[in-house]
Design a protein around this motif. Structure first.
Motif, PDB file in Angstrom:
ATOM      1  N   ASP A 214       0.803  -1.231   0.000  1.00 31.10           N
ATOM      2  CA  ASP A 214       0.000   0.000   0.000  1.00 31.10           C
ATOM      3  C   ASP A 214       0.832   1.276   0.000  1.00 31.10           C
ATOM      4  OD1 ASP A 214      -2.394  -1.498   0.125  1.00 31.10           O
ATOM      5  OD2 ASP A 214      -2.136  -1.743   2.287  1.00 31.10           O
ATOM      6  N   TYR A 215       2.003   1.220   0.600  1.00 33.60           N
ATOM      7  CA  TYR A 215       2.805   2.437   0.701  1.00 33.60           C
ATOM      8  C   TYR A 215       4.263   2.052   0.930  1.00 33.60           C
ATOM      9  CZ  TYR A 215       2.523   1.421   5.692  1.00 33.60           C
ATOM     10  OH  TYR A 215       2.603   0.799   6.913  1.00 33.60           O
ATOM     11  N   TYR A 216       5.144   3.024   0.707  1.00 34.04           N
ATOM     12  CA  TYR A 216       6.569   2.872   0.999  1.00 34.04           C
ATOM     13  C   TYR A 216       6.927   3.829   2.128  1.00 34.04           C
ATOM     14  CZ  TYR A 216       7.230   0.481  -3.522  1.00 34.04           C
ATOM     15  OH  TYR A 216       7.173  -0.390  -4.570  1.00 34.04           O
ATOM     16  N   LEU A 217       7.790   3.362   3.044  1.00 32.24           N
ATOM     17  CA  LEU A 217       8.376   4.263   4.034  1.00 32.24           C
ATOM     18  C   LEU A 217       9.659   4.828   3.449  1.00 32.24           C
ATOM     19  CD1 LEU A 217       7.860   2.435   7.461  1.00 32.24           C
ATOM     20  CD2 LEU A 217       6.685   4.467   6.598  1.00 32.24           C
ATOM     21  N   VAL A 218       9.666   6.141   3.278  1.00 31.05           N
ATOM     22  CA  VAL A 218      10.765   6.798   2.569  1.00 31.05           C
ATOM     23  C   VAL A 218      11.509   7.722   3.530  1.00 31.05           C
ATOM     24  CG1 VAL A 218      11.390   8.300   0.643  1.00 31.05           C
ATOM     25  CG2 VAL A 218       9.469   6.700   0.414  1.00 31.05           C
ATOM     26  N   ARG A 219      12.810   7.535   3.609  1.00 27.33           N
ATOM     27  CA  ARG A 219      13.675   8.401   4.409  1.00 27.33           C
ATOM     28  C   ARG A 219      14.244   9.494   3.509  1.00 27.33           C
ATOM     29  NH1 ARG A 219      14.476   9.208   9.647  1.00 27.33           N
ATOM     30  NH2 ARG A 219      14.530   6.922   9.973  1.00 27.33           N
ATOM     31  N   THR A 220      13.992  10.741   3.893  1.00 29.73           N
ATOM     32  CA  THR A 220      14.533  11.880   3.159  1.00 29.73           C
ATOM     33  C   THR A 220      15.539  12.592   4.043  1.00 29.73           C
ATOM     34  OG1 THR A 220      12.402  12.143   2.028  1.00 29.73           O
ATOM     35  CG2 THR A 220      13.949  13.968   1.880  1.00 29.73           C
ATOM     36  N   VAL A 243       4.674   7.051   1.705  1.00 30.39           N
ATOM     37  CA  VAL A 243       4.433   7.635   0.384  1.00 30.39           C
ATOM     38  C   VAL A 243       3.738   6.612  -0.504  1.00 30.39           C
ATOM     39  CG1 VAL A 243       5.531   8.621  -1.666  1.00 30.39           C
ATOM     40  CG2 VAL A 243       6.462   9.132   0.605  1.00 30.39           C
ATOM     41  N   ASN A 244       2.729   7.077  -1.251  1.00 33.09           N
ATOM     42  CA  ASN A 244       2.104   6.241  -2.271  1.00 33.09           C
ATOM     43  C   ASN A 244       3.095   6.104  -3.430  1.00 33.09           C
ATOM     44  OD1 ASN A 244       0.665   5.512  -4.719  1.00 33.09           O
ATOM     45  ND2 ASN A 244      -1.226   5.927  -3.616  1.00 33.09           N
ATOM     46  N   PRO A 245       3.548   4.875  -3.751  1.00 30.70           N
ATOM     47  CA  PRO A 245       4.619   4.740  -4.749  1.00 30.70           C
ATOM     48  C   PRO A 245       4.196   5.072  -6.173  1.00 30.70           C
ATOM     49  CG  PRO A 245       3.818   2.588  -4.084  1.00 30.70           C
ATOM     50  CD  PRO A 245       3.146   3.581  -3.188  1.00 30.70           C
ATOM     51  N   TYR A 246       2.892   5.136  -6.434  1.00 24.20           N
ATOM     52  CA  TYR A 246       2.426   5.426  -7.790  1.00 24.20           C
ATOM     53  C   TYR A 246       2.201   6.924  -8.003  1.00 24.20           C
ATOM     54  CZ  TYR A 246       1.754   0.409  -8.282  1.00 24.20           C
ATOM     55  OH  TYR A 246       1.960  -0.940  -8.334  1.00 24.20           O
ATOM     56  N   THR A 247       1.588   7.582  -7.006  1.00 27.29           N
ATOM     57  CA  THR A 247       1.272   9.005  -7.154  1.00 27.29           C
ATOM     58  C   THR A 247       2.308   9.912  -6.515  1.00 27.29           C
ATOM     59  OG1 THR A 247      -0.014   9.109  -5.110  1.00 27.29           O
ATOM     60  CG2 THR A 247      -1.179   8.411  -7.121  1.00 27.29           C
ATOM     61  N   MET A 248       3.183   9.352  -5.686  1.00 26.93           N
ATOM     62  CA  MET A 248       4.193  10.084  -4.913  1.00 26.93           C
ATOM     63  C   MET A 248       3.559  10.956  -3.829  1.00 26.93           C
ATOM     64  SD  MET A 248       6.714   8.841  -6.498  1.00 26.93           S
ATOM     65  CE  MET A 248       7.109   8.119  -8.073  1.00 26.93           C
TER      66      MET A 248
END
Length: 677
Positions: A214-220, A243-248
């Motif tokens: 459903d989502y990615y955990l993204v470290r910025t 983050v939604n990996p398709y829509t960002m």
């Protein structure tokens, strides 16, 4: 490709073998790491069956063909699948292949049995560059085997690996990439009120730490450094968001950010709301046209912010007031439309701060004054002295809307020659002081006082009343003139007076005449004391002490001269100039941070965007061959293996037939000889 096989030892009747495979580029000798490896086998030396519990993997089937093969099928282990088996992607049963007997053929001038085996579409794990893409293996092998010795005289093998790529129009699940911006960064140092400019390198790293359906955990993570490698904290940040990996788009329930992390794959000629760390909010990023860089078509988007309120910043030493921070800036993105890849960035912006009224004594005031001079006391010789005066705020109170500071004034006087503390000139006092006016607050401190504690911010050309610690009473301080002193434009104030006081320093109250001439050099904007010089004395009239009527003779009981040390004068002048610059910010809006950054390498950025475009177009949703390997034994190797097989066959014949026959003949001779005897 070379195979080196070494017998290491025998354990419990199991032969332990080491196999080293080396692969190099023909002609250059460069190693091919993907094809190199070391394997440890545990086999039955008579049947060449793999034995579980030995070797580096529990294998089944045969290691190679046995001595004295038959015209039948054999189950043989495929070491191409070792890694997949170790990681649990295939079972041992799936890793072994059947070598089917295909008939007789001549190879290397000798009769051989031909065997063929293969495996199709075996799942062997995931593509290292994209963990969500499964990999499959197909392989086939033809071997020509000496039937007597089991020696493989000739061999041909073909191996293929395929990757099934998912829909790539989304954020990669193994994303770990950085975008680097370079340029000028200018920051207001609020300690010195000076601007500091850096040649900055700002690295923005985005990495997926966990990928779900459903989502990615993204470290910025943003790290900014100057040209010397020193971190610029004002530009550094780190966050972990869903983050939604398709829509960002950020996932609202799992992230405190809104809008999008970046452009989606496949942008349109429309506006997007992208998160901007500079403002802590999503910013409308408007489509602004098309262009080409190095022949690559790009869309232009601009994100513009005009005087956006960011936050209120606390000011050290002023708990009752804050500075409001605003941001104005524009960021221009050059985006490859089919992939959403940002090829180039231009970023310019200014954070401005609106400072409140700073004309007040800070709550964190803590300073040390160093003075020197000469002191004479009754019945004692004159001494050179050093005086250290520590002034610090101990507490803060409120009297209605007036802020009161409890200030500790700790003075210690020393004999400069002996280091002895002079108790009569030392002591601790606590003053209650109104922060905005520098006036003594009579209801605070260790006694009721009046007048100024020190000169106020924005001192005027007039006479003030200032508390005199020598006599515990206020004294007039008169403006004399303006003059430059120690490199600072100052107002000169002076206390000149002579009065009768009651002095208790000698253990009893005595009526004495107090005479002083004290000069103060004050920076007028800040009220900072740049220098001071004092001459004070106390005199006793013996006749007045006995009769109450003053006589003509006065006996000095204390003479004091005191001034800032040279080092203190220099430090005080520097502090006054710095404080003057800080107070110049009072009530004004000034730039606190300015950035002008661009992508560090436009060529690499464009190439990267173009490569991503090609990859998505070629790979998304497709099954792609990533390995195609065919190899065979050289003619020289075939001849060598045929010769080896023949030698081994002779040795086997010798061991199995000739030696037993010889032993039988010897036995018969021995029987005959025994019979005659």
């Amino acid at each position: 490709i070379q195979r080196h096989i070494t017998a290491l030892r025998e354990e419990d009747g199991v032969l332990i073998l080491r196999e080293d495979i080396e692969a190099t580029v023909k002609g250059t000798g460069e190693k091919i790491p993907e094809l190199c490896g070391t394997y440890i086998w545990g086999v039955d030396p008579y049947t060449v069956e793999n034995v579980a519990g030995y070797g580096d993997l529990d294998r089944i089937g045969k290691w190679v063909f046995p001595i004295g093969i038959s015209k039948k099928d054999y189950l043989v282990w495929n070491q191409d699948l070792d890694d997949a088996c170790k990681h649990g992607y295939v079972t041992p049963e799936e890793a072994a292949a059947v070598g089917k007997y295909m008939g007789e053929e001549k190879r290397g001038g000798m009769k051989t049995y031909k065997f063929f085996g293969g495996q199709e579409n075996v799942f062997i794990g995931y593509f290292p560059e994209l963990p969500e893409a499964p990999m499959y293996y197909s392989g086939e092998l033809t071997a020509w085997v000496d039937p007597v010795t089991g020696t493989i005289v000739d061999l041909q093998k073909h191996v293929s690996q395929y990757v099934e790529f998912p829909d790539l129009h989304k954020l990669p699940s193994n994303l770990n990439m950085s975008a680097v911006l370079v340029g000028k960064v200018t920051i207001l140092n609020t300690t010195s009120a000076q601007y500091e400019t850096y040649n900055a390198t700002v690295s923005n790293n985005v990495a997926v730490e966990n990928a779900t359906d459903d989502y990615y955990l993204v470290r910025t993570t943003t790290i900014a450094e100057d040209e010397h490698g020193h971190t610029i904290p004002e530009l550094c940040s780190s966050s972990l968001d869903a983050v939604n990996p398709y829509t960002m788009e950020y996932v609202a329930m799992l992230s405190d950010k809104v809008g999008r992390l970046t452009f989606p794959v496949g942008v349109k000629k429309e506006d997007y709301w992208l998160w901007d760390d500079n403002v802590g909010d999503a910013v409308r990023t408007q489509y602004a046209g098309e262009t080409e860089i190095m022949g690559l078509p790009l869309y232009i988007y601009t994100a513009e912010v005009e005087h956006r309120y960011l936050y209120s910043e606390e000011i050290p030493g002023f708990s009752d007031r804050k500075a409001d921070v605003y941001y104005t800036g524009i960021t221009t993105y050059y985006v490859e439309p089919s992939t959403g890849s940002i090829a180039y960035v231009e970023k310019g912006g200014t954070a401005t701060t609106i400072f409140p009224n700073l004309h007040s004594i800070p709550e964190d005031t803590s300073e040390m004054l160093h003075l020197e001079g000469e002191l004479s006391l009754i019945s004692q010789p004159s001494r050179d002295i050093r005086m250290d005066r520590a002034v610090s705020v101990e507490n803060v109170y409120w009297e209605g809307d007036k802020k009161v500071l409890l200030i500790k004034d700790d003075t210690v006087a020393y004999d400069r020659n002996t280091g002895e503390v002079i108790d009569l000139a030392s002591g601790v006092q606590y003053h209650g002081v109104y922060a905005d006016t520098a006036m003594e607050a009579p209801n605070y401190g260790d006694m009721a006082r009046s007048g100024l504690f020190t000169f106020p911010v924005g001192v005027e050309k007039r006479t003030y009343e200032m508390w005199n610690t020598e006599i515990d009473a206020p004294s007039p301080v008169e403006f004399i003139r303006e003059e430059d002193h120690n490199g600072v434009h100052t107002y000169l104030f002076e206390t000149r007076e002579s009065r009768m006081i009651t002095y208790e320093g000698l253990g009893m109250p005595l009526p004495v005449k107090y005479i002083t001439d004290t000069k103060y050099w004050v920076e007028p904007t800040t009220g900072s004391l740049v220098d001071m010089y004092k001459e004070s004395s106390m005199k006793l009239n013996p006749l007045s002490l006995v009769t109450g009527v003053p006589g003509l003779i006065w006996i000095p009981i204390m003479d004091l001269t005191l001034q800032f040390t040279p080092e203190m004068q220099e430090a005080a002048a520097e502090a006054a100039l710095t404080t003057m610059q800080l107070l110049a910010l009072s009530g004004k809006e000034v730039p606190a941070l300015q950035v002008n950054l661009t992508s560090s390498d436009i060529i690499e950025g464009v190439k990267g965007a173009e490569q991503t475009k090609r990859q998505i177009a070629a790979l998304s949703g497709n099954r792609v061959k990533v390995v195609d390997l065919t190899y065979w034994m050289t003619d020289r190797s075939v001849d060598e293996m045929a010769a080896t097989a023949k030698e081994t066959a002779f040795l086997l014949l010798f061991m199995q037939i000739i030696i037993p026959a010889f032993l039988i003949v010897v036995g018969l001779i021995m029987i005959a000889l025994w019979s005659r005897r």
